[in-house]
Scaffold this active site. Structure first.
Site, PDB file in Angstrom:
ATOM      1  CG  ASP A 250      -1.610   1.256   1.467  1.00  0.00           C
ATOM      2  OD1 ASP A 250      -2.287   1.702   0.531  1.00  0.00           O
ATOM      3  OD2 ASP A 250      -1.491   1.829   2.573  1.00  0.00           O
ATOM      4  NE  ARG A 251       0.760   7.362  -2.733  1.00  0.00           N
ATOM      5  CZ  ARG A 251       0.198   8.296  -3.493  1.00  0.00           C
ATOM      6  NH1 ARG A 251       0.394   8.308  -4.807  1.00  0.00           N
ATOM      7  NH2 ARG A 251      -0.582   9.219  -2.963  1.00  0.00           N
ATOM      8  CG  ASP A 252      -1.239   7.690   0.287  1.00  0.00           C
ATOM      9  OD1 ASP A 252      -0.113   7.877  -0.218  1.00  0.00           O
ATOM     10  OD2 ASP A 252      -2.305   7.964  -0.300  1.00  0.00           O
ATOM     11  CG  ASP A 259      -1.021  15.119   4.650  1.00  0.00           C
ATOM     12  OD1 ASP A 259      -1.955  15.521   5.374  1.00  0.00           O
ATOM     13  OD2 ASP A 259      -0.255  15.885   4.041  1.00  0.00           O
ATOM     14  CG  ASN A 293      -8.142   1.843  -3.112  1.00  0.00           C
ATOM     15  OD1 ASN A 293      -7.857   1.145  -4.075  1.00  0.00           O
ATOM     16  ND2 ASN A 293      -8.967   1.449  -2.140  1.00  0.00           N
ATOM     17  CB  CYS A 331      -8.063   2.015  -7.855  1.00  0.00           C
ATOM     18  SG  CYS A 331      -9.821   2.412  -8.053  1.00  0.00           S
ATOM     19  CG  HIS A 333     -12.038   3.896 -11.046  1.00  0.00           C
ATOM     20  ND1 HIS A 333     -11.266   2.778 -11.271  1.00  0.00           N
ATOM     21  CD2 HIS A 333     -12.044   4.593 -12.210  1.00  0.00           C
ATOM     22  CE1 HIS A 333     -10.847   2.775 -12.531  1.00  0.00           C
ATOM     23  NE2 HIS A 333     -11.303   3.866 -13.118  1.00  0.00           N
ATOM     24  NE  ARG A 353     -13.031   2.730  -3.134  1.00  0.00           N
ATOM     25  CZ  ARG A 353     -12.307   3.696  -2.553  1.00  0.00           C
ATOM     26  NH1 ARG A 353     -11.334   4.285  -3.213  1.00  0.00           N
ATOM     27  NH2 ARG A 353     -12.567   4.068  -1.313  1.00  0.00           N
ATOM     28  CE  LYS A 354      -5.154  -0.536  -1.722  1.00  0.00           C
ATOM     29  NZ  LYS A 354      -3.873  -0.286  -1.011  1.00  0.00           N
ATOM     30  CG  ASP A 379      -2.168   2.540   6.343  1.00  0.00           C
ATOM     31  OD1 ASP A 379      -2.579   2.104   5.244  1.00  0.00           O
ATOM     32  OD2 ASP A 379      -2.378   3.700   6.739  1.00  0.00           O
TER      33      ASP A 379
HETATM   34 ZN    ZN Z   1     -10.630   1.405  -9.863  1.00  0.00          ZN
END
Ligand code: ZN
Length: 431
Positions: A250-252, A259, A293, A331, A333, A353-354, A379
């Site tokens: 995952d990124r954020d 944030d 996402n 994603c 969306h 979308r997860k 996270d």
């Molecule tokens: Zn999507």
């Protein structure tokens, strides 16, 4: 498919090593580099290789005469140095289908059929093999749009502003058969700088991204490292015809500080230890992907180009610390309509979308990944639910969003402090 190997290079960066031996005949793990290349071409079903020779061409010809392997080899000696582009003109009319063109200093292990299929689908004149590397800040960078169409190459000598993706030319191309006849004969030309540039302007060059093993033997240090990687089996393992395993991130809140909905590059700051953890993945047998996402564009907070730029900043920050991700999927969306500034085109109930598994199954198909031997680190309970849907193991980190109560009732295989600890647990065999 035939292959063409540019084997006339002087190898000046290798100093003493190439004074009397042409670069393509440097011994690596007991075999000349050219022999390794021909083995790999044979594994890919290539029946004929053309060698474009020059510097120390007699030694190359001697090697070719003694060669008894499965590939038919024909060498063409240039009488004056014409460069990697100029020398190709000698092959005008030689092909009736696309051919592979590669530099003679590469150690490679890849599934060429996948690249060829991409080339045929895109309709490109030239497809460049492209990959991220551990030093994008001093590399020429490929600028490519979605789908891989190349819009330019940013030279390392050029001043850089803004954020650029970590995508570098690996030195292997699939070339359409008519190209050699379009090259002016007898004129010294570099393939990349002189031949590719005009085709890029015409929109005829595509970048094919891969995580496979392709390294040039430019320096004695790289030579030594490649010998170690050949011996350990790491080179062969990366070929995409072999099953891969991956760590999906995952990124954020996992790689960068949480944030809210990040919609501007200034909001993106790496978490402590994140680059180091990704560097450890890069050195392991796992591929490293980001699946994220990013509904900010759907909500109308920014455009899709801004999301791309934010990912490029992430690429650049990781690159400064010698880390890279093999690929990124996001994603854009969001299913819930009703926000005032929303972008209706992105307000859809998508498959990516997860917690849906779409981004992971897409990457798994593209990179031949065994999801059951792979991991998802994130996270939130959304990431854990995604792992369950995709069939990977899951690790929940507490470095990001404090989710109270969890949105999904999904138990992770492991809960741990942060990305560094999670990667340590995977590579240490604790999960
Ligand atoms: Zn999507």
């Amino acid at each position: 498919m035939d292959a063409v190997i540019a084997a006339g290079g002087k190898g000046t960066r290798l100093g003493e090593l190439t004074r009397e031996i042409p670069k393509c005949l440097l011994p690596i793990a007991g075999k000349p580099l050219l022999g390794l290349q021909l083995d790999e071409l044979a594994r890919n079903g290539i029946g004929k290789a053309w060698l474009l020779t020059g510097h120390l061409g007699d030694s190359v010809d001697e090697y070719v005469e003694a060669y008894e392997g499965p590939v038919e080899v024909e060498s063409i000696r240039e009488t004056e140095p014409l460069g990697t582009g100029g020398s190709l003109a000698a092959l005008a009319g030689a092909f009736d289908e696309a051919f592979a063109f590669l530099y003679g200093d590469l150690v490679l292990s890849l599934d060429l059929a996948r690249m060829r299929a991409f080339h045929d689908r895109s309709g490109a004149t030239v497809t460049m093999l492209a990959h991220p590397n551990s030093h994008p800040y001093d590399s020429d960078l490929i600028l490519a749009g979605p789908g891989g169409r190349v819009s330019g190459i940013l030279r390392k000598s050029e001043e850089r502003s803004g954020w650029q993706p970590n995508l570098v030319n690996a030195g292997l191309y699939i070339v359409s058969p008519e190209l050699p006849a379009a090259i002016r004969p007898g004129v010294k030309q570099d393939f990349e700088k002189d031949i590719l540039a005009s085709r890029i302007d015409a929109g005829r060059v595509f970048a094919y991204r891969t995580a496979e093993y392709v390294k040039d033997m430019g320096t004695p240090e790289r030579l030594a490292q490649t010998e170690r990687e050949l011996a350990s089996g790491a080179v062969a393992a990366r070929r995409l015809s072999n099953r891969q395993k991956a760590i999906f991130l995952d990124r954020d809140g996992t790689i960068n500080e949480f944030d809210g909905l990040i919609h501007d590059p200034y909001q993106l700051r790496l978490l402590p230890g994140a680059a180091e953890a990704i560097k450890r993945i890069n050195a392991s047998r796992y591929l490293c992907f980001i699946v994220s996402n990013q509904p900010a564009a759907a909500r109308g907070l920014c455009g899709l180009a801004d999301i791309e730029t934010i990912n490029h900043k992430l690429d650049a920050l990781l690159g400064r610390e010698g880390a890279f991700v093999d690929d990124i999927r996001y994603c854009p969306h969001h299913p819930d309509k009703g926000y005032p500034e929303e972008n209706p085109a992105l307000k859809i109930d998508c498959e990516c979308r997860k917690p849906k598994a779409g981004m992971l199954t897409d990457l798994a198909a593209r990179y031949n990944v065994d999801l059951s031997a792979s991991y998802m680190i994130g996270d939130t309970s959304v990431d854990v639910a995604t792992a369950l849907a995709a069939g990977t193991k899951s690790i929940l980190v507490s470095s990001g969003m404090k989710e109270e109560p969890p949105k999904y009732d999904a138990r992770p295989d492991l809960a741990i402090a942060d990305l560094g600890a999670a990667v340590g647990a995977i590579l240490g065999g604790y999960i």
